[in-house]
Every structure is written in structure tokens, then in C-alpha cells.
Design an enzyme around this catalytic site. Structure first.
Site, PDB file in Angstrom:
ATOM      1  N   THR A   1     -26.762  -1.050  31.790  1.00 27.01           N
ATOM      2  CA  THR A   1     -27.153  -1.145  30.384  1.00 27.01           C
ATOM      3  C   THR A   1     -26.763   0.130  29.636  1.00 27.01           C
ATOM      4  O   THR A   1     -26.182   0.073  28.540  1.00 27.01           O
ATOM      5  CB  THR A   1     -28.685  -1.357  30.277  1.00 27.01           C
ATOM      6  OG1 THR A   1     -28.993  -2.610  30.900  1.00 27.01           O
ATOM      7  CG2 THR A   1     -29.166  -1.363  28.845  1.00 27.01           C
TER       8      THR A   1
ATOM      9  N   ASN B   1     -22.694 -13.288  34.205  1.00 27.14           N
ATOM     10  CA  ASN B   1     -23.869 -13.241  35.076  1.00 27.14           C
ATOM     11  C   ASN B   1     -24.533 -14.601  35.268  1.00 27.14           C
ATOM     12  O   ASN B   1     -25.242 -14.806  36.242  1.00 27.14           O
ATOM     13  CB  ASN B   1     -24.888 -12.238  34.542  1.00 27.14           C
ATOM     14  CG  ASN B   1     -25.063 -12.305  33.042  1.00 27.14           C
ATOM     15  OD1 ASN B   1     -24.100 -12.173  32.280  1.00 27.14           O
ATOM     16  ND2 ASN B   1     -26.287 -12.524  32.605  1.00 27.14           N
TER      17      ASN B   1
ATOM     18  N   GLN C   1     -21.125  -7.742  37.235  1.00 27.09           N
ATOM     19  CA  GLN C   1     -21.287  -8.882  38.153  1.00 27.09           C
ATOM     20  C   GLN C   1     -20.034  -9.153  38.974  1.00 27.09           C
ATOM     21  O   GLN C   1     -20.041 -10.042  39.825  1.00 27.09           O
ATOM     22  CB  GLN C   1     -21.677 -10.147  37.364  1.00 27.09           C
ATOM     23  CG  GLN C   1     -23.040 -10.082  36.721  1.00 27.09           C
ATOM     24  CD  GLN C   1     -24.193 -10.098  37.720  1.00 27.09           C
ATOM     25  OE1 GLN C   1     -24.017 -10.346  38.919  1.00 27.09           O
ATOM     26  NE2 GLN C   1     -25.392  -9.819  37.241  1.00 27.09           N
TER      27      GLN C   1
ATOM     28  N   SER D   1     -22.604  -1.252  38.024  1.00 24.90           N
ATOM     29  CA  SER D   1     -24.021  -0.944  38.243  1.00 24.90           C
ATOM     30  C   SER D   1     -24.349  -1.001  39.734  1.00 24.90           C
ATOM     31  O   SER D   1     -23.872  -1.891  40.448  1.00 24.90           O
ATOM     32  CB  SER D   1     -24.871  -1.948  37.465  1.00 24.90           C
ATOM     33  OG  SER D   1     -26.229  -1.804  37.784  1.00 24.90           O
TER      34      SER D   1
ATOM     35  N   HIS E   1     -27.386  -1.435  41.467  1.00 18.54           N
ATOM     36  CA  HIS E   1     -28.354  -2.325  42.129  1.00 18.54           C
ATOM     37  C   HIS E   1     -27.860  -3.757  42.286  1.00 18.54           C
ATOM     38  O   HIS E   1     -28.516  -4.574  42.929  1.00 18.54           O
ATOM     39  CB  HIS E   1     -29.707  -2.290  41.404  1.00 18.54           C
ATOM     40  CG  HIS E   1     -29.748  -2.981  40.080  1.00 18.54           C
ATOM     41  ND1 HIS E   1     -30.330  -4.212  39.906  1.00 18.54           N
ATOM     42  CD2 HIS E   1     -29.279  -2.609  38.871  1.00 18.54           C
ATOM     43  CE1 HIS E   1     -30.231  -4.567  38.624  1.00 18.54           C
ATOM     44  NE2 HIS E   1     -29.603  -3.611  37.983  1.00 18.54           N
TER      45      HIS E   1
ATOM     46  N   CYS F   1     -31.748 -12.909  32.056  1.00 21.09           N
ATOM     47  CA  CYS F   1     -31.345 -11.542  31.749  1.00 21.09           C
ATOM     48  C   CYS F   1     -31.806 -11.095  30.377  1.00 21.09           C
ATOM     49  O   CYS F   1     -31.367 -10.074  29.859  1.00 21.09           O
ATOM     50  CB  CYS F   1     -29.841 -11.413  31.861  1.00 21.09           C
ATOM     51  SG  CYS F   1     -29.342 -11.376  33.579  1.00 21.09           S
TER      52      CYS F   1
HETATM   53  N1  PLP Z   1     -24.107  -6.554  32.542  1.00 22.22           N
HETATM   54  C1  PLP Z   1     -24.310  -7.679  33.231  1.00 22.22           C
HETATM   55  C2  PLP Z   1     -23.242  -8.718  33.240  1.00 22.22           C
HETATM   56  C3  PLP Z   1     -25.502  -7.891  33.923  1.00 22.22           C
HETATM   57  O1  PLP Z   1     -25.702  -9.020  34.598  1.00 22.22           O
HETATM   58  C4  PLP Z   1     -26.493  -6.890  33.877  1.00 22.22           C
HETATM   59  C5  PLP Z   1     -27.793  -7.099  34.544  1.00 22.22           C
HETATM   60  O2  PLP Z   1     -28.224  -8.171  34.814  1.00 22.22           O
HETATM   61  C6  PLP Z   1     -26.225  -5.714  33.159  1.00 22.22           C
HETATM   62  C7  PLP Z   1     -25.025  -5.587  32.513  1.00 22.22           C
HETATM   63  C8  PLP Z   1     -27.224  -4.613  33.085  1.00 22.22           C
HETATM   64  O3  PLP Z   1     -27.130  -3.812  34.221  1.00 22.22           O
HETATM   65  P1  PLP Z   1     -28.402  -2.903  34.651  1.00 22.22           P
HETATM   66  O4  PLP Z   1     -29.404  -3.832  35.217  1.00 22.22           O
HETATM   67  O5  PLP Z   1     -27.839  -1.951  35.656  1.00 22.22           O
HETATM   68  O6  PLP Z   1     -28.873  -2.220  33.430  1.00 22.22           O
END
Ligand code: PLP
Length: 383
Positions: free
Chosen positions: A72, A151, A179, A199, A201, A323
Site C-alpha cells: 500500500t 487480486n 499478486q 509486498s 506478506h 480487499c
Molecule cells: N496491491 C494488490 C494487488 C493487493 O492485492 C494488495 C493487498 O491485498 C495490495 C496492493 C496491498 O498490499 P499490502 O497488503 O502489502 O499493503
């Protein structure tokens, strides 16, 4: 039976090897990576090793990696950071972006500084409408941001093509590859973008680490100002343990890519065969998708209700709005694909990981059929 986790796109378990790599930095090695003493130097060496691991996983140079605290943050950084240094023009984000891309763009557009935000349409298969992008690009454009893999549906976009079109119009290009990493090969240079988000996690690393991969020639404004860490691009004391874990997770994700693909694609094949027998509508089924993701709905059944019912019988799946905090709204991805609002409200996402088994898929299909019948009977009684 212990609860079964089918929500790996939301977050996936920390890998054992990752935890082992992190532990020293959560216990004895507590140095600040900017300190000059031996504790600090140990922490710095660990951060720089992780930077090499992350870079190698995406075919970039270590000097191109800016660590952040999440995907994010990296997406916000890309949109704000790139556009803030340009004469305000339009920002194009696809209609299926995660809100952490589309909302920074609309925030800039409502800042009265001259930015405009426009959404690039997708077709019914969740693919970018290139003709629409081409049309939008006729106006001066600061940035085009299109995600590599969605996602919800898992749809994979032709980012190299998007980048080629954007570059022809002198626009910068960003892709959210959160993703995609660990599920398909991700090569920063082949994608030809100026910036890319990943990312930790989502790939078996810890929460609390992400990165923006940057073309070194790009002039970008930091979001966070302070002590000047990350070459002044992201101030804040480095989360050494999380960064170390992110690096280890990247290395493992790339080395396990083929095994992940084969395993999860096989699970999805069985799942979707079973879903077909239950008359589910499977979104983007014939699309090029990341292998672990299946997004589907049953007409006249609410997705949130089904998610709750499945949770009670031991299966963790996501609804279409997983999400977003606007969970009462149907998935913006499905609406952008032209799916009717009623059907979109029924959407459920299953996303597999390496820990899932065929046996779990078969149990899930049995439980799903049972819950569908139960909920339909309840609806019939209430009608
Ligand atoms: N972008 C996508 C496509 C995601 O699926 C997500 C989280 O679900 C994010 C960004 C956000 O990532 P983070 O959870 O590391 O903030």
C-alpha cells in the site's frame, strides 16, 4: 478437521526458513541500520543482503529497490512521488486496480493542483481495453498505472504493451505486481515500467515490508521525510527483521515458482471442475490468470453470507470485496467487467497456497454443496 485456509491472496503464512532468517534480528541483533557501530553495521549488512535478494527475484539491481512498510505504501509512493515532480496532467489507472493505487490518484485529482484521474476500462474477461487506453493517452499524461495480476480474478495484464503505449506518449508507467510475485515470473526490465510495487506478506514473508522497484533515472518525491534512509526516498528506521524476512521470502518464492504453479493450478482445476457441476459462474475462467486464484459466484446467493457459512464449517475464503473496507459494495473489478450487480454481490474468491491439498478441495466442494442447499432452502422458506 482444523480450519482450512483458502485465502492466500489476502496474506499467506510466514515460511519456516523466513522466520529462521528473521529471528536473530528480533532477538540479539537489535542494531539500527544507520548506526556506525558494529551492531548497526550488522543490521546494515543484513538489509543490503535482503536488497540483493529482492532485486534478484524481480530481475533488477539492488540500487533500484526502495523498501517500504507495505505494498500500500509503495503504491501511494509511486503515484504521489512520480506525479508530484511533474507539471500536473492526467493520471490513468485501470478500473480494476487495488484502492491503494486508484485512491492516491483520485486524492491528487481532488487536490486542486491541476491533476485529473481517469480510469482505463477493462473488457468482460478482465483485460485492459487497449483502445480505450490509446484514446485516453491523447491527452497529456503523467502516469499510467496498471496491475500485473488482479487480486480478485487473477487476470494477468500485458504490461509490456501498456508500457510501450504509455512511453510513446511520454507518460511514466507503474505496475502493481503484489499478486504476481511468486506466482508468475516477474522481470522488471522485460515489463519496461518505471516503477513496480511488491509486498512481502503475499509471498511467505512477514507483514510490514514492501518495496518500490524504481528505474534509476526517475525523479521521485518521497512520501516520508526525516532521517533520509533509503537514499532519502523513504525516511524511517529500517524494519530490519521484516526486510530480512522479505529478502528470504523472495529467494524462496522464485526457487519454488514452478512447484507453486503446478501444485496450485492442479488444485484449481479440480475446484473449477466441481464448481462447474454446481453451476457456478467462474469469472475470467478462460483468461490468462495467476494459477492459484478462482473467483466465482452463484446466482441469487449473497457472497458475504456464503463466506460466513463456509467459515462456520471450517473453510476460510474471501468475498469479492475482501480487499476493501467498503464490504457492502460489490466488487469494483466485477462491475468494471460488466458483471450484473446482483451476481457480483455473490462473488467468492478461493486462493490456494502450497499448504493446500486435493483432499481439502474435495472436502470444500462437499461442504459448499451442502451450504448452497441449506441457504437456498432458507431463502425459499423466507420467500
Ligand atoms: N496491491 C494488490 C494487488 C493487493 O492485492 C494488495 C493487498 O491485498 C495490495 C496492493 C496491498 O498490499 P499490502 O497488503 O502489502 O499493503
Amino acid at each position: 478437521m482444523s480450519p482450512v485456509y483458502f485465502d492466500h491472496n489476502s496474506t499467506t503464512a510466514l515460511k519456516k526458513e523466513v522466520l529462521e532468517a528473521m529471528l536473530p534480528f528480533m532477538a540479539s541483533q537489535h542494531g539500527n541500520a544507520t548506526s556506525r557501530h558494529s551492531f548497526g553495521r550488522t543490521a546494515r549488512a543484513a538489509v543490503e543482503h535482503a536488497r540483493e535478494q529482492v532485486a534478484a527475484a524481480v530481475g533488477a539491481y539492488a540500487t533500484q529497490i526502495v523498501f517500504t512498510a507495505s505494498g500500500t505504501e509503495a503504491n501511494n509512493f509511486a503515484v504521489h512521488g512520480i506525479c508530484s515532480n511533474l507539471l500536473p496532467a492526467q493520471i490513468l489507472t485501470s478500473a480494476i486496480e487495488h484502492p491503494c493505487v486508484s485512491r492516491p490518484a483520485s486524492a491528487l485529482a481532488s487536490s486542486n493542483r491541476g491533476y485529473k484521474a481517469h480510469s482505463i476500462k477493462v473488457d468482460t474477461d478482465c483485460n485492459i481495453n487497449m483502445a480505450h487506453l490509446q484514446k485516453l493517452l491523447q491527452a497529456p499524461t503523467n502516469l499510467v498505472s496498471v496491475m500485473l495480476a488482479n487480486n480478485e480474478t487473477g487476470a494477468i495484464q500485458d504490461i509490456a504493451k501498456v508500457a510501450e503505449m504509455a512511453r510513446e506518449h511520454k507518460a511514466y508507467v507503474h505496475t502493481d505486481a503484489v499478486q504476481a510475485l511468486g506466482k508468475i515470473p516477474v522481470d522488471f526490465f522485460a515489463l519496461n515500467v518505471h516503477a513496480m510495487t511488491i509486498s512481502s506478506h503475499k509471498i511467505g514473508g512477514p507483514l510490514g515490508a514492501g518495496a518500490l522497484v524504481l528505474d534509476k533515472r526517475i525523479d521521485i518525491q518521497p512520501l516520508l521525510h526525516g532521517g533520509g534512509q533509503e537514499k532519502g526516498l523513504r525516511s524511517g528506521t529500517e524494519n530490519v527483521a521484516a526486510i530480512v524476512g522479505f529478502g528470504a521470502a523472495c529467494e524462496l518464492a522464485v526457487s519454488h515458482l514452478t512447484a507453486f504453479d503446478m501444485h496450485t493450478e492442479n488444485l484449481r482445476k479440480h475446484l473449477e471442475t466441481g464448481l462447474g457441476k454446481l453451476n457456478a459462474v467462474i469469472f475470467g475462467q478462460n483468461d490468462l490468470r495467476i494459477p492459484n486464484t478462482s473467483f466465482f459466484a452463484f446466482p441469487n446467493l449473497d457472497g458475504e453470507t456464503l463466506v460466513t457459512a463456509l467459515d462456520k464449517v471450517g473453510f476460510a475464503v474471501a468475498s469479492g470485496s475482501a480487499c476493501s473496507s467498503d464490504s457492502d459494495k460489490p466488487s469494483h473489478v466485477l462491475l468494471a467487467m460488466g458483471v450484473e450487480e446482483d451476481l457480483a454481490r455473490g462473488a467468492i474468491r478461493v486462493s490456494f497456497g502450497m499448504s493446500n491439498t486435493l483432499e481439502q478441495v474435495h472436502h470444500f466442494l462437499t461442504a459448499l454443496e451442502k451450504e448452497l442447499n441449506r441457504l437456498r432452502n432458507l431463502t425459499a422458506i423466507a420467500a
